[in-house]
Scaffold this motif. Structure first.
Motif, PDB file in Angstrom:
ATOM      1  N   ILE A  67       3.182 -13.995   0.743  1.00 16.50           N
ATOM      2  CA  ILE A  67       3.877 -12.744   0.389  1.00 16.50           C
ATOM      3  C   ILE A  67       2.848 -11.614   0.220  1.00 16.50           C
ATOM      4  CG2 ILE A  67       5.198 -11.600  -1.453  1.00 16.50           C
ATOM      5  CD1 ILE A  67       6.861 -14.184  -1.661  1.00 16.50           C
ATOM      6  N   LEU A  68       1.707 -11.936  -0.378  1.00 16.82           N
ATOM      7  CA  LEU A  68       0.668 -10.906  -0.521  1.00 16.82           C
ATOM      8  C   LEU A  68       0.180 -10.442   0.853  1.00 16.82           C
ATOM      9  CD1 LEU A  68      -1.340 -12.253  -3.593  1.00 16.82           C
ATOM     10  CD2 LEU A  68       0.129 -10.235  -3.475  1.00 16.82           C
ATOM     11  N   PHE A  69       0.071 -11.374   1.799  1.00 23.18           N
ATOM     12  CA  PHE A  69      -0.355 -10.960   3.151  1.00 23.18           C
ATOM     13  C   PHE A  69       0.743 -10.170   3.867  1.00 23.18           C
ATOM     14  CE2 PHE A  69      -3.537 -14.433   2.634  1.00 23.18           C
ATOM     15  CZ  PHE A  69      -4.648 -13.614   2.724  1.00 23.18           C
ATOM     16  N   SER A  70       2.003 -10.395   3.478  1.00 19.48           N
ATOM     17  CA  SER A  70       3.091  -9.655   4.134  1.00 19.48           C
ATOM     18  C   SER A  70       3.033  -8.159   3.805  1.00 19.48           C
ATOM     19  CB  SER A  70       4.457 -10.229   3.735  1.00 19.48           C
ATOM     20  OG  SER A  70       4.821  -9.779   2.443  1.00 19.48           O
ATOM     21  N   THR A  71       2.262  -7.797   2.765  1.00 26.49           N
ATOM     22  CA  THR A  71       2.143  -6.367   2.429  1.00 26.49           C
ATOM     23  C   THR A  71       1.517  -5.590   3.581  1.00 26.49           C
ATOM     24  OG1 THR A  71      -0.040  -6.648   1.408  1.00 26.49           O
ATOM     25  CG2 THR A  71       1.875  -6.836  -0.054  1.00 26.49           C
ATOM     26  N   LEU A  72       0.744  -6.296   4.414  1.00 25.14           N
ATOM     27  CA  LEU A  72       0.085  -5.621   5.541  1.00 25.14           C
ATOM     28  C   LEU A  72       1.105  -5.069   6.532  1.00 25.14           C
ATOM     29  CD1 LEU A  72      -2.725  -8.278   6.099  1.00 25.14           C
ATOM     30  CD2 LEU A  72      -3.042  -5.965   5.190  1.00 25.14           C
ATOM     31  N   LEU A  73       2.372  -5.469   6.377  1.00 21.08           N
ATOM     32  CA  LEU A  73       3.420  -5.013   7.297  1.00 21.08           C
ATOM     33  C   LEU A  73       3.950  -3.623   6.952  1.00 21.08           C
ATOM     34  CD1 LEU A  73       5.356  -8.410   7.491  1.00 21.08           C
ATOM     35  CD2 LEU A  73       4.245  -7.265   9.431  1.00 21.08           C
ATOM     36  N   ALA A  74       3.644  -3.112   5.751  1.00 16.02           N
ATOM     37  CA  ALA A  74       4.221  -1.808   5.382  1.00 16.02           C
ATOM     38  C   ALA A  74       3.308  -1.048   4.427  1.00 16.02           C
ATOM     39  CB  ALA A  74       5.578  -2.015   4.705  1.00 16.02           C
ATOM     40  N   ASP A  75       3.068   0.223   4.717  1.00 17.31           N
ATOM     41  CA  ASP A  75       2.295   1.070   3.804  1.00 17.31           C
ATOM     42  C   ASP A  75       3.098   1.306   2.525  1.00 17.31           C
ATOM     43  OD1 ASP A  75       0.323   1.258   5.649  1.00 17.31           O
ATOM     44  OD2 ASP A  75       0.657   3.368   6.169  1.00 17.31           O
ATOM     45  N   GLY A  76       2.404   1.685   1.466  1.00 20.75           N
ATOM     46  CA  GLY A  76       3.086   1.997   0.211  1.00 20.75           C
ATOM     47  C   GLY A  76       2.676   1.022  -0.885  1.00 20.75           C
ATOM     48  N   GLU A  77       3.367   1.127  -2.031  1.00 23.25           N
ATOM     49  CA  GLU A  77       3.017   0.278  -3.182  1.00 23.25           C
ATOM     50  C   GLU A  77       3.969  -0.921  -3.271  1.00 23.25           C
ATOM     51  OE1 GLU A  77       1.596   1.305  -7.558  1.00 23.25           O
ATOM     52  OE2 GLU A  77       3.782   1.209  -7.463  1.00 23.25           O
ATOM     53  N   HIS A  78       3.411  -2.110  -3.131  1.00 21.64           N
ATOM     54  CA  HIS A  78       4.177  -3.353  -3.255  1.00 21.64           C
ATOM     55  C   HIS A  78       3.924  -3.898  -4.665  1.00 21.64           C
ATOM     56  CE1 HIS A  78       4.423  -3.939   1.273  1.00 21.64           C
ATOM     57  NE2 HIS A  78       3.433  -3.075   1.174  1.00 21.64           N
ATOM     58  N   VAL A  79       4.984  -4.307  -5.346  1.00 20.77           N
ATOM     59  CA  VAL A  79       4.812  -4.794  -6.727  1.00 20.77           C
ATOM     60  C   VAL A  79       5.358  -6.216  -6.833  1.00 20.77           C
ATOM     61  CG1 VAL A  79       5.339  -4.368  -9.167  1.00 20.77           C
ATOM     62  CG2 VAL A  79       5.072  -2.431  -7.588  1.00 20.77           C
ATOM     63  N   PHE A  80       4.528  -7.112  -7.368  1.00 21.61           N
ATOM     64  CA  PHE A  80       4.936  -8.516  -7.500  1.00 21.61           C
ATOM     65  C   PHE A  80       4.789  -8.964  -8.941  1.00 21.61           C
ATOM     66  CE2 PHE A  80       3.080  -7.936  -3.251  1.00 21.61           C
ATOM     67  CZ  PHE A  80       4.246  -8.104  -2.510  1.00 21.61           C
ATOM     68  N   HIS A  81       5.839  -9.629  -9.435  1.00 16.60           N
ATOM     69  CA  HIS A  81       5.798 -10.185 -10.782  1.00 16.60           C
ATOM     70  C   HIS A  81       5.654 -11.700 -10.683  1.00 16.60           C
ATOM     71  CE1 HIS A  81       7.042  -6.238 -12.114  1.00 16.60           C
ATOM     72  NE2 HIS A  81       7.986  -6.263 -11.183  1.00 16.60           N
ATOM     73  N   ASN A  82       5.256 -12.298 -11.806  1.00 16.59           N
ATOM     74  CA  ASN A  82       5.106 -13.759 -11.897  1.00 16.59           C
ATOM     75  C   ASN A  82       4.067 -14.293 -10.902  1.00 16.59           C
ATOM     76  OD1 ASN A  82       5.905 -16.097 -13.301  1.00 16.59           O
ATOM     77  ND2 ASN A  82       7.265 -16.728 -11.649  1.00 16.59           N
ATOM     78  N   VAL A  83       3.000 -13.521 -10.711  1.00 20.80           N
ATOM     79  CA  VAL A  83       1.920 -13.980  -9.831  1.00 20.80           C
ATOM     80  C   VAL A  83       0.930 -14.776 -10.687  1.00 20.80           C
ATOM     81  CG1 VAL A  83       0.033 -13.237  -8.315  1.00 20.80           C
ATOM     82  CG2 VAL A  83       2.182 -11.946  -8.369  1.00 20.80           C
ATOM     83  N   PRO A  84       0.616 -16.003 -10.299  1.00 21.25           N
ATOM     84  CA  PRO A  84      -0.314 -16.784 -11.127  1.00 21.25           C
ATOM     85  C   PRO A  84      -1.741 -16.239 -11.021  1.00 21.25           C
ATOM     86  CG  PRO A  84       0.199 -17.965  -9.096  1.00 21.25           C
ATOM     87  CD  PRO A  84       1.046 -16.726  -9.089  1.00 21.25           C
ATOM     88  N   ASP A  85      -2.474 -16.337 -12.125  1.00 16.92           N
ATOM     89  CA  ASP A  85      -3.846 -15.845 -12.152  1.00 16.92           C
ATOM     90  C   ASP A  85      -4.772 -16.990 -11.715  1.00 16.92           C
ATOM     91  OD1 ASP A  85      -6.144 -14.518 -12.590  1.00 16.92           O
ATOM     92  OD2 ASP A  85      -5.845 -14.172 -14.742  1.00 16.92           O
ATOM     93  N   LEU A  86      -5.074 -17.024 -10.422  1.00 16.56           N
ATOM     94  CA  LEU A  86      -5.798 -18.156  -9.852  1.00 16.56           C
ATOM     95  C   LEU A  86      -6.902 -17.669  -8.929  1.00 16.56           C
ATOM     96  CD1 LEU A  86      -2.673 -20.084  -8.543  1.00 16.56           C
ATOM     97  CD2 LEU A  86      -3.994 -20.644 -10.570  1.00 16.56           C
ATOM     98  N   MET A  87      -7.838 -18.563  -8.620  1.00 16.48           N
ATOM     99  CA  MET A  87      -8.916 -18.217  -7.682  1.00 16.48           C
ATOM    100  C   MET A  87      -8.360 -17.840  -6.309  1.00 16.48           C
ATOM    101  SD  MET A  87     -11.754 -17.816  -8.810  1.00 16.48           S
ATOM    102  CE  MET A  87     -12.534 -17.498  -7.227  1.00 16.48           C
ATOM    103  N   ASP A  88      -7.329 -18.561  -5.842  1.00 19.39           N
ATOM    104  CA  ASP A  88      -6.796 -18.246  -4.507  1.00 19.39           C
ATOM    105  C   ASP A  88      -6.155 -16.853  -4.463  1.00 19.39           C
ATOM    106  OD1 ASP A  88      -7.684 -20.596  -3.471  1.00 19.39           O
ATOM    107  OD2 ASP A  88      -5.721 -21.385  -2.898  1.00 19.39           O
ATOM    108  N   ILE A  89      -5.617 -16.419  -5.586  1.00 17.67           N
ATOM    109  CA  ILE A  89      -5.042 -15.058  -5.638  1.00 17.67           C
ATOM    110  C   ILE A  89      -6.191 -14.050  -5.577  1.00 17.67           C
ATOM    111  CG2 ILE A  89      -3.739 -13.418  -7.091  1.00 17.67           C
ATOM    112  CD1 ILE A  89      -1.948 -15.619  -5.863  1.00 17.67           C
ATOM    113  N   LYS A  90      -7.274 -14.359  -6.278  1.00 16.98           N
ATOM    114  CA  LYS A  90      -8.459 -13.480  -6.255  1.00 16.98           C
ATOM    115  C   LYS A  90      -8.998 -13.393  -4.818  1.00 16.98           C
ATOM    116  CE  LYS A  90     -12.343 -11.633  -8.068  1.00 16.98           C
ATOM    117  NZ  LYS A  90     -12.887 -11.089  -6.835  1.00 16.98           N
TER     118      LYS A  90
END
Ligand code: UD1
Length: 416
Positions: free
Chosen positions: A28-51
């Protein structure tokens, strides 16, 4: 290097809350590349892979910020379409930036992710599908160099359901011209979550969660807001933690429907399990039967819970046959479990686990991959004495503060 020190023998009791799903958040984070603007995601785990994902998005020119499990990604015209080796090698899932980059920018240069401990993990399905959609993909100097004049919808039939390839094609197809039909698509809940976000952005996707997904391409998409689904693998791991210690644990804010294969096997073992709309409880069970499992694509038994289930079978009565059908080398934990006095024979993709209550004794062990780390911690929770799990960085790729959650349930575990 950090390690986890576990003192076994404590019955876990209480309630624990599941975090957001890593494997849903990443695509889902990579899908942001499909559209300009501000994408907001809740309940994202704080993990190394997210970093690692944020680092890669930032390398493309996106801005990201992360507070209290809410992650914002601001996408503006990108400064590069290159996913560098140093960033991709940290996380194989980075390959799913290929689809959105090609779809929107008609070009991408993505480092080959390479193999990993659990298997060779090729990306041929991803590349073949991009070519079928009208891209050229060349592999040179360790990079996939992909270009297109414009993707065109088509029928794509996968040889086997691949989670990552289905995600990549979905993200490519939403901006392709015409209709794409993906057959033998992966049906994992994380695919459904990605499709739901794409639809929020304005995409036309039908059938996600079934083996045939239909995508009608649109001209453009816009940034949106989304809550990531609960992590079914974390929830399953915590449930097994309660079960293996003969405790009573309620895993809250999860989706029991996503864990039916595990719950059904645990009930076959004789565990008393209760489920509601968003919780699963295991109630103190002193002895349980060994049952066999064979990993399979969703809704089959998840390969990502195979190692943890093996730990549970070590304390069962009788022998369990565990067959791994998804990855060719996903029994790295067996060698380490033997150090804890486990009785397991392994031949190719099958293990026979001879269970016996109280057989495990603590020892120093080494985590070899993400889910193997969780398996060793689970075994440590019942082993007599102290288990030191080394190379804990694997765990931090996929579990958000697992030791805090286990400590809250009464476990004796600390990071050193
Ligand atoms: C995803 C999950 C991982 C999980 C796996 C299977 C993420 C970030 N990771 O990984 O945790 O264990 O699904 O549920 O979501 N294959 C090919 N060629 C390809 C692609 C895959 O042969 O191009 C094979 C793989 O080697 C494997 C099988 O297909 O044997 C399934 O892999 P896949 O579903 O693609 O796994 P990932 O998406 O990498």
């Amino acid at each position: 290097m950090q390690k986890m020190v576990v003192n076994g023998g404590v019955k876990l009791e209480g309630e624990v809350v599941t975090g957001g799903a890593k494997n849903a958040a990443l695509p889902i984070l990579f899908s942001t590349l499909l559209a300009d603007g501000e994408h907001v995601f809740h309940n994202v785990p704080d993990l190394m892979d997210i970093k690692s994902t944020r680092d890669l998005l930032e390398s493309f020119g996106c801005e990201t910020s992360f507070t209290d499990n809410t992650l914002k990604v601001v996408v503006r015209p990108l400064k590069t379409f290159v996913a560098d080796y140093d960033l991709v090698r940290k996380m194989r899932a980075s390959i799913v930036c290929l689809g959105p980059l090609l779809a929107r920018h008609k070009q991408a240069k993505v480092s080959l992710p390479g193999g990993c401990a659990i298997g060779s993990r090729p990306i041929n399905f991803h590349l073949n599908a991009m070519e079928q959609l009208g891209a050229t993909c060349e592999v040179t100097s360790g990079y996939v160099v992909a270009k297109t004049e414009g993707l065109k919808g088509t029928q794509i039939i996968f040889d086997m359901p691949s989670v990552g390839a289905t995600q990549n094609v979905l993200m490519a197809a939403v901006l392709a011209e015409g209709t794409t039909i993906i057959e033998n698509a992966a049906k994992e809940p994380e695919i459904v979550d990605l499709a739901n976000y794409l639809v929020k952005m304005g995409a036309k996707v039908k059938g996600a969660g079934t083996s045939i997904i239909t995508v009608v391409g649109v001209e453009s998409l816009s940034a949106a807001e989304h809550r990531i689904i609960p992590d079914r693998i974390e929830a399953g791991t915590l449930l097994i933690a309660g079960a293996i210690t003969r405790g009573s644990v309620t895993v809250k804010k999860c989706n029991p429907k996503d864990l039916e294969a595990l719950i059904s096997k645990m009930r076959d073992c004789g565990f008393s399990i209760e489920t509601g709309d968003d919780f699963i409880s295991v109630n103190q069970t002193k002895t349980w039967r060994a049952v066999d499992i064979t990993t399979a694509p969703h809704p089959g038994f998840p390969t990502d819970l195979q190692a943890q289930f093996m730990a549970l079978m070590l304390e069962a009565e009788g022998s369990s046959i565990i067959s791994e059908t998804i990855f060719e080398n996903r029994f790295m934990h067996v060698q380490e479990l033997l150090r804890l006095n486990a009785d397991i024979s392994k031949k190719a993709k099958v293990c026979v686990v001879r269970g016996k209550q109280g057989q495990l004794t603590g020892a120093p062990v080494m985590a070899t991959d993400l889910r193997a780390s969780a398996c060793l911690i689970l075994a440590g929770l019942v082993a007599k004495g102290e288990t030191n799990v080394n190379r804990i960085y694997h765990l931090d790729r996929g579990y958000e503060k697992l030791e805090n959650k286990l400590t809250k349930l009464g476990a004796s575990i600390k990071r050193i």
